[in-house]
Design a protein around this motif. Structure first.
Motif, PDB file in Angstrom:
ATOM      1  N   SER A 109       0.830  -1.203   0.000  1.00 17.71           N
ATOM      2  CA  SER A 109       0.000   0.000   0.000  1.00 17.71           C
ATOM      3  C   SER A 109       0.862   1.250   0.000  1.00 17.71           C
ATOM      4  O   SER A 109       0.606   2.207  -0.739  1.00 17.71           O
ATOM      5  CB  SER A 109      -0.930  -0.009   1.224  1.00 17.71           C
ATOM      6  OG  SER A 109      -1.753  -1.145   1.210  1.00 17.71           O
ATOM      7  N   ILE A 110       1.922   1.256   0.820  1.00 21.08           N
ATOM      8  CA  ILE A 110       2.826   2.402   0.851  1.00 21.08           C
ATOM      9  C   ILE A 110       3.563   2.510  -0.481  1.00 21.08           C
ATOM     10  O   ILE A 110       3.787   3.607  -0.999  1.00 21.08           O
ATOM     11  CB  ILE A 110       3.808   2.280   2.022  1.00 21.08           C
ATOM     12  CG1 ILE A 110       3.044   2.284   3.344  1.00 21.08           C
ATOM     13  CG2 ILE A 110       4.832   3.397   2.001  1.00 21.08           C
ATOM     14  CD1 ILE A 110       3.920   2.156   4.555  1.00 21.08           C
TER      15      ILE A 110
ATOM     16  N   ALA B  92      -5.710  11.455   6.108  1.00 19.95           N
ATOM     17  CA  ALA B  92      -5.911  10.301   6.991  1.00 19.95           C
ATOM     18  C   ALA B  92      -5.488   9.008   6.304  1.00 19.95           C
ATOM     19  O   ALA B  92      -4.926   8.111   6.946  1.00 19.95           O
ATOM     20  CB  ALA B  92      -7.379  10.221   7.414  1.00 19.95           C
ATOM     21  N   GLY B  93      -5.745   8.903   4.986  1.00 19.03           N
ATOM     22  CA  GLY B  93      -5.315   7.711   4.262  1.00 19.03           C
ATOM     23  C   GLY B  93      -3.804   7.578   4.238  1.00 19.03           C
ATOM     24  O   GLY B  93      -3.255   6.483   4.388  1.00 19.03           O
ATOM     25  N   VAL B  94      -3.100   8.707   4.041  1.00 23.97           N
ATOM     26  CA  VAL B  94      -1.638   8.675   4.074  1.00 23.97           C
ATOM     27  C   VAL B  94      -1.155   8.260   5.463  1.00 23.97           C
ATOM     28  O   VAL B  94      -0.221   7.461   5.611  1.00 23.97           O
ATOM     29  CB  VAL B  94      -1.070  10.049   3.678  1.00 23.97           C
ATOM     30  CG1 VAL B  94       0.439  10.079   3.858  1.00 23.97           C
ATOM     31  CG2 VAL B  94      -1.435  10.372   2.233  1.00 23.97           C
ATOM     32  N   THR B  95      -1.802   8.774   6.516  1.00 24.07           N
ATOM     33  CA  THR B  95      -1.434   8.401   7.884  1.00 24.07           C
ATOM     34  C   THR B  95      -1.634   6.910   8.129  1.00 24.07           C
ATOM     35  O   THR B  95      -0.794   6.242   8.749  1.00 24.07           O
ATOM     36  CB  THR B  95      -2.268   9.215   8.884  1.00 24.07           C
ATOM     37  OG1 THR B  95      -2.075  10.610   8.645  1.00 24.07           O
ATOM     38  CG2 THR B  95      -1.858   8.891  10.313  1.00 24.07           C
TER      39      THR B  95
ATOM     40  N   ILE C 175       1.101   4.927   6.504  1.00 23.79           N
ATOM     41  CA  ILE C 175       2.396   5.037   7.180  1.00 23.79           C
ATOM     42  C   ILE C 175       2.390   4.278   8.503  1.00 23.79           C
ATOM     43  O   ILE C 175       3.310   3.512   8.807  1.00 23.79           O
ATOM     44  CB  ILE C 175       2.748   6.524   7.390  1.00 23.79           C
ATOM     45  CG1 ILE C 175       2.974   7.209   6.029  1.00 23.79           C
ATOM     46  CG2 ILE C 175       3.993   6.670   8.258  1.00 23.79           C
ATOM     47  CD1 ILE C 175       3.217   8.694   6.137  1.00 23.79           C
ATOM     48  N   GLU C 176       1.346   4.480   9.319  1.00 25.27           N
ATOM     49  CA  GLU C 176       1.297   3.819  10.629  1.00 25.27           C
ATOM     50  C   GLU C 176       0.944   2.333  10.515  1.00 25.27           C
ATOM     51  O   GLU C 176       1.314   1.540  11.371  1.00 25.27           O
ATOM     52  CB  GLU C 176       0.288   4.532  11.516  1.00 25.27           C
ATOM     53  CG  GLU C 176       0.694   5.952  11.880  1.00 25.27           C
ATOM     54  CD  GLU C 176      -0.303   6.592  12.827  1.00 25.27           C
ATOM     55  OE1 GLU C 176      -1.377   5.991  13.069  1.00 25.27           O
ATOM     56  OE2 GLU C 176      -0.004   7.693  13.334  1.00 25.27           O
ATOM     57  N   ARG C 177       0.163   1.973   9.510  1.00 27.36           N
ATOM     58  CA  ARG C 177      -0.218   0.582   9.243  1.00 27.36           C
ATOM     59  C   ARG C 177      -0.859  -0.113  10.446  1.00 27.36           C
ATOM     60  O   ARG C 177      -0.330  -1.098  10.951  1.00 27.36           O
ATOM     61  CB  ARG C 177       0.985  -0.213   8.755  1.00 27.36           C
ATOM     62  CG  ARG C 177       1.460   0.199   7.382  1.00 27.36           C
ATOM     63  CD  ARG C 177       2.536  -0.727   6.880  1.00 27.36           C
ATOM     64  NE  ARG C 177       3.726  -0.663   7.712  1.00 27.36           N
ATOM     65  CZ  ARG C 177       4.784  -1.435   7.548  1.00 27.36           C
ATOM     66  NH1 ARG C 177       4.797  -2.326   6.578  1.00 27.36           N
ATOM     67  NH2 ARG C 177       5.838  -1.317   8.323  1.00 27.36           N
TER      68      ARG C 177
ATOM     69  N   ALA D 133      -9.353   6.796  10.986  1.00 25.03           N
ATOM     70  CA  ALA D 133      -8.218   7.269  11.783  1.00 25.03           C
ATOM     71  C   ALA D 133      -8.638   7.778  13.146  1.00 25.03           C
ATOM     72  O   ALA D 133      -7.830   7.770  14.088  1.00 25.03           O
ATOM     73  CB  ALA D 133      -7.474   8.363  11.020  1.00 25.03           C
ATOM     74  N   SER D 134      -9.881   8.235  13.294  1.00 24.62           N
ATOM     75  CA  SER D 134     -10.335   8.799  14.563  1.00 24.62           C
ATOM     76  C   SER D 134     -11.137   7.823  15.407  1.00 24.62           C
ATOM     77  O   SER D 134     -11.691   8.219  16.434  1.00 24.62           O
ATOM     78  CB  SER D 134     -11.188  10.051  14.297  1.00 24.62           C
ATOM     79  OG  SER D 134     -12.325   9.731  13.510  1.00 24.62           O
TER      80      SER D 134
END
Length: 388
Positions: A143-144, A199-202, A205-207, A250-251
């Protein structure tokens, strides 16, 4: 009379056409010379197309033969063919433009713009290759990797467009400033979309989860099918696809059932107080061990434990481990275990109680006035003689 009428109409039409041509200045145009010049230009253009097309076919055949002989994975015939097609279109366009007396400044600007675009394409190929090798070497999540590839493509496209426009005399700084203003306007107009994108990028990255994991998000439980830049896709056990905005993902609290490998299945049970918990455990354990989906490793042994003393039952719980691949079928596995456990307990004569209440009345003299007339009436009717 009819012949005279049509003749007059035709003469009037010719006069109107002549007057219109004189008004537009077309009466001085030498149409035959113009038609001959146009036909000559078309013939020359067709010859140029044929020449460059033949040259392209020869070069394309040479490239295919060369790549087959080299048999190298580093040489991509598809990219080479794309480059050849691009050069064919560029040179053909320039040659045809020159035939139609296009100014030299425009021809030079077009040539420079074409080679600049080709340079950016080659740079994109090189950067994509380096990025792919880096992703494979460091085993970056797919995904990244897809996100980085998309960002590289967008950046290369934007820079290429700006540089191409600059070859035609456009002010690059004005274009960049205009794009910045448009970006701000779009940002205000699409705050929700940008929020989901960030949020999608976060998430990438955090996975907190990956594609194929079984998760629970916002009371939605399912397998992760796709992690897009705006939404996350889940597939439930009922084969229903759910798209959740990444901002909401994300929230919210995320429960990942697949992150740590096997998961434990809990089956609450109950037996009557008169029954033996040890005997029930001896009956339930073989059922757990015989199921093909239950893991039986040394550190994940099935077990049966007593959890408490309920109002009407001795509370037990059966614990068993299943692999991550079987999380999709966890409800079915639990149902099979429940059915087998009940049949085993019924066969052994162990009672599975249900909630019930027992009412004991020791000395209910206060109820005697209510029930005594009813008993007297029943006794009188039973002792009365039959007069029929």
């Amino acid at each position: 009379m009819d012949g005279t009428f049509f003749t007059d109409v035709w003469n009037q039409v010719q006069k109107n056409i002549t007057d219109s041509s004189d008004a537009l200045g077309l009466s001085q145009v030498e149409w035959y010379a113009l038609a001959a010049h146009a036909m000559g230009q078309l013939v020359v253009s067709a010859l140029l197309l044929a020449f460059f097309g033949l040259l392209y076919l020869c070069l394309n055949k040479t490239v295919l033969l060369a790549t087959r002989r080299l048999q190298s994975a580093h040489i991509g015939p598809g990219h080479l063919q794309t480059g050849l097609r691009y050069l064919f279109l560029l040179f053909t366009t320039l040659a045809i433009m020159a035939q139609y007396d296009v100014p030299d400044t425009v021809l030079k600007a077009t040539a420079r713009a074409g080679f600049v675009a080709l340079g950016f394409y080659l740079a994109w190929l090189a950067c994509s290759k380096i990025l792919k090798e880096g992703l494979n070497r460091y085993q970056i999540d797919k995904s990244i990797g897809q996100l980085l590839k998309n960002m590289l493509s967008v950046l290369m496209t934007v820079f290429a467009a700006v540089m191409v426009l600059s070859q035609f005399g456009f002010d690059v700084f004005s274009i960049i400033a205009g794009l910045g203003i448009v970006g701000i306007a779009v940002g205000f107009a699409a705050q929700s979309t940008l929020s989901n994108f960030i949020a999608g990028v976060t998430l990438l990255i955090e996975r907190p989860f990956r594609i194929g994991d079984w998760v629970k998000i916002n009371d939605q439980e399912g397998k992760v099918i796709k992690i897009a830049l705006r939404t996350t896709w889940l597939r439930t056990r009922d084969n229903i696809f759910t798209m959740i905005p990444n901002d909401s993902v994300a929230s919210s609290d995320i429960v990942n059932y697949s992150a740590e490998g096997p998961i434990r299945v809990r089956l609450p049970l109950g037996i009557a107080y008169k029954e033996s918990a040890r005997q029930a455990r001896d009956i339930i354990m073989p059922v757990l061990l015989e199921h093909p989906k239950i893991i039986q490793s040394s550190d994940m042994v099935p077990m049966v434990r007593m959890t408490g003393l309920g109002d009407s039952s001795v509370d037990l719980v059966a614990l068993a481990w299943i692999s991550p691949e079987d999380i999709d079928f966890q409800p079915g596995i639990s149902a099979e275990l429940y059915e087998s456990i009940k049949e085993a307990l019924d066969t052994a004569g162990i009672e599975i109680p249900f909630p019930h209440l027992q009412l004991f009345i020791d000395d209910a003299k206060g109820l005697k006035p209510l029930f005594e007339p009813l008993y007297s009436t029943r006794n009188a009717s039973s002792t009365a003689p039959d007069t029929r």
